[in-house]
Design a protein around this motif. Structure first.
Motif, mmCIF file in Angstrom:
data_model
loop_
_atom_site.group_PDB
_atom_site.id
_atom_site.type_symbol
_atom_site.label_atom_id
_atom_site.label_comp_id
_atom_site.label_asym_id
_atom_site.label_seq_id
_atom_site.Cartn_x
_atom_site.Cartn_y
_atom_site.Cartn_z
ATOM 1 N N CYS A 197 0.843 -1.205 0.000
ATOM 2 C CA CYS A 197 0.000 0.000 0.000
ATOM 3 C C CYS A 197 0.873 1.247 0.000
ATOM 4 O O CYS A 197 1.669 1.451 0.911
ATOM 5 C CB CYS A 197 -0.906 0.003 1.237
ATOM 6 N N PRO A 198 0.754 2.097 -1.007
ATOM 7 C CA PRO A 198 1.612 3.280 -1.064
ATOM 8 C C PRO A 198 1.328 4.292 0.039
ATOM 9 O O PRO A 198 2.142 5.178 0.278
ATOM 10 C CB PRO A 198 1.315 3.879 -2.448
ATOM 11 N N ALA A 199 0.201 4.139 0.720
ATOM 12 C CA ALA A 199 -0.141 5.086 1.792
ATOM 13 C C ALA A 199 0.096 4.493 3.175
ATOM 14 O O ALA A 199 -0.180 5.155 4.174
ATOM 15 C CB ALA A 199 -1.612 5.487 1.660
ATOM 16 N N ALA A 213 -1.658 2.445 4.618
ATOM 17 C CA ALA A 213 -2.967 2.526 5.280
ATOM 18 C C ALA A 213 -3.432 1.177 5.814
ATOM 19 O O ALA A 213 -4.292 1.122 6.686
ATOM 20 C CB ALA A 213 -4.005 3.062 4.294
ATOM 21 N N ILE A 214 -2.857 0.084 5.298
ATOM 22 C CA ILE A 214 -3.370 -1.253 5.639
ATOM 23 C C ILE A 214 -2.555 -1.842 6.789
ATOM 24 O O ILE A 214 -1.327 -1.849 6.756
ATOM 25 C CB ILE A 214 -3.336 -2.180 4.406
ATOM 26 N N CYS A 263 -6.268 5.938 3.530
ATOM 27 C CA CYS A 263 -6.500 5.458 2.164
ATOM 28 C C CYS A 263 -7.200 6.536 1.345
ATOM 29 O O CYS A 263 -6.795 6.836 0.223
ATOM 30 C CB CYS A 263 -7.329 4.172 2.208
ATOM 31 N N PHE A 314 -4.889 9.350 0.334
ATOM 32 C CA PHE A 314 -3.985 9.001 -0.772
ATOM 33 C C PHE A 314 -4.748 8.930 -2.099
ATOM 34 O O PHE A 314 -4.269 9.416 -3.134
ATOM 35 C CB PHE A 314 -3.282 7.661 -0.509
ATOM 36 N N ARG A 315 -5.937 8.320 -2.068
ATOM 37 C CA ARG A 315 -6.684 8.169 -3.325
ATOM 38 C C ARG A 315 -7.067 9.536 -3.898
ATOM 39 O O ARG A 315 -7.137 9.709 -5.109
ATOM 40 C CB ARG A 315 -7.925 7.311 -3.110
ATOM 41 N N CYS A 364 -6.365 5.176 -6.544
ATOM 42 C CA CYS A 364 -5.478 4.050 -6.232
ATOM 43 C C CYS A 364 -6.291 2.766 -6.153
ATOM 44 O O CYS A 364 -7.442 2.771 -5.723
ATOM 45 C CB CYS A 364 -4.774 4.297 -4.896
ATOM 46 N N GLY A 365 -5.674 1.674 -6.555
ATOM 47 C CA GLY A 365 -6.282 0.348 -6.395
ATOM 48 C C GLY A 365 -5.170 -0.690 -6.339
ATOM 49 O O GLY A 365 -5.333 -1.804 -6.808
ATOM 50 N N ARG A 366 -4.041 -0.288 -5.731
ATOM 51 C CA ARG A 366 -2.898 -1.207 -5.725
ATOM 52 C C ARG A 366 -3.185 -2.468 -4.901
ATOM 53 O O ARG A 366 -2.745 -3.557 -5.242
ATOM 54 C CB ARG A 366 -1.639 -0.504 -5.213
ATOM 55 N N CYS A 367 -3.951 -2.321 -3.817
ATOM 56 C CA CYS A 367 -4.273 -3.513 -3.016
ATOM 57 C C CYS A 367 -5.101 -4.497 -3.841
ATOM 58 O O CYS A 367 -4.961 -5.711 -3.702
ATOM 59 C CB CYS A 367 -5.008 -3.104 -1.741
HETATM 60 S S1 SF4 Z 1 -6.560 1.785 -2.383
HETATM 61 FE FE1 SF4 Z 1 -5.542 0.125 -1.244
HETATM 62 S S2 SF4 Z 1 -3.363 0.300 -1.801
HETATM 63 FE FE2 SF4 Z 1 -4.333 2.223 -2.371
HETATM 64 S S3 SF4 Z 1 -4.090 3.592 -0.608
HETATM 65 FE FE3 SF4 Z 1 -6.048 2.575 -0.336
HETATM 66 S S4 SF4 Z 1 -5.640 0.781 0.913
HETATM 67 FE FE4 SF4 Z 1 -3.672 1.483 0.083
#
Ligand code: SF4
Ligand code: SF4
Length: 464
Positions: A349-351, A353-354, A376, A379-380, A389-392
């Motif tokens: 997660c680039p933020a 947040a997880i 999250c 960052f989004r 963002c949807g990297r997760c």
């Molecule tokens: S969408 Fe997922 S990867 Fe992106 S910031 Fe939120 S929790 Fe992290």
């Protein structure tokens, strides 16, 4: 295009990467099958799901267009809904309902997550113009969610047959997964936001229009959930937080919203109440609806339900209704054990947040992982290397990467408890699954110069 930098705080990830083809050629696959044998793999992976079901579904729970639910090979059991659990999610107290305007994007829009997030949410379409091309035509759908049912009520002598028909109609409307749930009361927002966020963002209402909470009055007993996959090849080529990331969401939200509006209209024409629930006008929180409808389990990300075949690489809409139906049951494919050991989304997660916690904690009356949804959302909204963002979604091992016996075997292993989950996660990492950027699929344009923030004089925002 942005380069995958993994978790930004930890720096670039050094991963052992093995090509899938090479893996199969060298016979390591045979070793993998040996491990599977040790945990009693069935002879045909494709039938693993049906072989492990302990509950015989009524005929209405299968569609003619999708006669067997496609769980991608995962081993799936049925779970219950009662006052102690929603499927595999434990309920530990009265579940507290929230207001829609206290969800992440609305908080950002109201200026409660900082100026950068506020400006970011309002300019997603400007920074990546393809996003606006979905947002603008979606906005009018906000006004098409409800209506009076036809006075000529069709008799429904067989709710099972009607359920089957409704699912078929969902697939006919080009949805990828369709399920029917008993609607949990707590899955309704306490109050929905009016005007909806999409109306502000698309310019359909002036920014100065006050935002209010509207209590939900008409609660209906069933929820029909409609999920539309995000484009697989695009996901494989994207970092998950570049410009196309916002469009991956919008494309699926748009398709799911159209399907819900059409289905709700159809049900009303049969003489029953039906309310479409979609991206620009939800009265419900989709995650508990999806769990109730047998379309997923709660994940480490806190707010997403993963399906055994496609993970959470989808966006969903719903129709709440009193049409006589037979509901599906929640499913259990071992996601809670898998998330406990995996943590791949947290690592990427680039933020940051997880959470990396091992176990979920009490939150609003149920157990969920302690993931920071505000972080999250910030960052989004404020991501300046892309939009949203949807990297997760991309890195999750349950996000089906290919349609093959080997992948299905992997999902079957993953649904067999913590030890097997560790094994599958190791294989997933060895292949570099989820962390690769397959540039042969990169068909879109990126505009990095557009993503950097230069916040002008703060725009007017609605009343908080
Ligand atoms: S969408 Fe997922 S990867 Fe992106 S910031 Fe939120 S929790 Fe992290
Ligand atoms: S990446 Fe791993 S920990 Fe995260 S949601 Fe998927 S399975 Fe769970």
């Amino acid at each position: 295009m942005s380069v995958n930098s993994g978790n930004k705080e930890k720096g670039p990830r050094q991963e052992v990467s093995v090509s899938r083809r090479g893996f199969l050629k060298t016979g390591v696959a045979a070793a993998a099958m040996g491990v599977m044998g040790a945990i009693a793999a069935p002879s045909k992976m494709a039938n693993a799901a049906s072989a492990s079901l302990t509950y015989q579904p009524a005929k209405g729970q299968w569609s003619k267009l999708r006669p067997v639910n496609n769980y991608g090979g995962a081993s799936v059991r049925y779970a219950e809904i009662n006052n102690q659990c929603l499927g595999t999610s434990k309920i530990v107290g009265p579940v507290i309902q929230t207001n829609e305007k206290d969800a992440g994007f609305a908080l950002a829009f109201r200026g409660l997550l900082g100026d950068k997030a506020k400006y970011g949410i309002m300019t997603q379409g400007k920074r990546y113009p393809m996003a606006a091309s979905f947002q603008i035509p979606m906005s009018p759908l906000a006004a098409m969610v409800s209506g009076k049912p036809s006075p000529d009520k069709f008799q429904i002598p067989d709710p099972e047959q009607m359920s089957q028909h409704i699912k078929d109609f969902g697939y006919y409307l080009r949805c990828d997964e369709v399920g029917i749930g008993v609607m949990p009361d707590y899955a309704y927002y306490k109050g929905t936001q009016a005007p909806p966020l999409g109306a502000y963002v698309s310019g359909a209402v002036p920014l100065q229009t006050p935002m209010t909470d509207v209590p939900i009055k008409d609660k209906l007993p069933y929820v029909i959930c409609l999920a539309v996959e995000q484009h697989l090849e695009t996901s494989m080529a994207s970092t998950g937080y570049d410009g196309i990331s916002v469009v991956q969401s919008m494309r699926s939200y748009h398709a799911a919203a159209n399907a819900a509006v059409i289905m709700a209209n159809y049900i009303r024409s049969l003489g029953y109440n039906a309310r479409a629930q979609h991206y620009v006008n939800y009265e419900v929180v989709m995650t508990p609806c999806l769990i109730a409808a047998g379309m997923g389990e709660l994940t480490r990300t806190g707010d997403s339900a993963a399906h055994p075949r496609i993970g959470f690489r989808h966006k969903s809409s719903a129709v709440t209704t009193d049409l006589p139906l037979v509901a599906d049951k929640p499913i259990d494919f071992g996601m809670q054990d898998f998330c406990r050991v995996c943590k791949k989304c947290a690592d990427n997660c680039p933020a940051q947040a997880i959470t990396f916690d091992d176990d979920p904690i009490p939150h609003n009356g149920y157990l969920r992982w302690n993931t920071d949804s505000k972080k999250c959302a910030v960052f989004r909204c404020a991501n300046d290397e892309g939009v949203n963002c949807g990297r997760c979604i991309k890195v999750c091992p349950w996000n089906s990467k290919e349609d093959s016996w080997f992948h299905e075997a992997g999902l079957w292993i993953g649904s067999k408890g913590e030890t097997a989950s560790t094994f599958l996660k190791t294989i997933d990492d060895m292949f570099g699954y989820g962390t690769e950027d397959l540039t042969q699929y990169q068909w879109w344009l990126e505009w990095p110069e557009n993503y950097k923030f230069q916040i002008p004089a703060v725009p007017t925002v609605p009343a908080k």
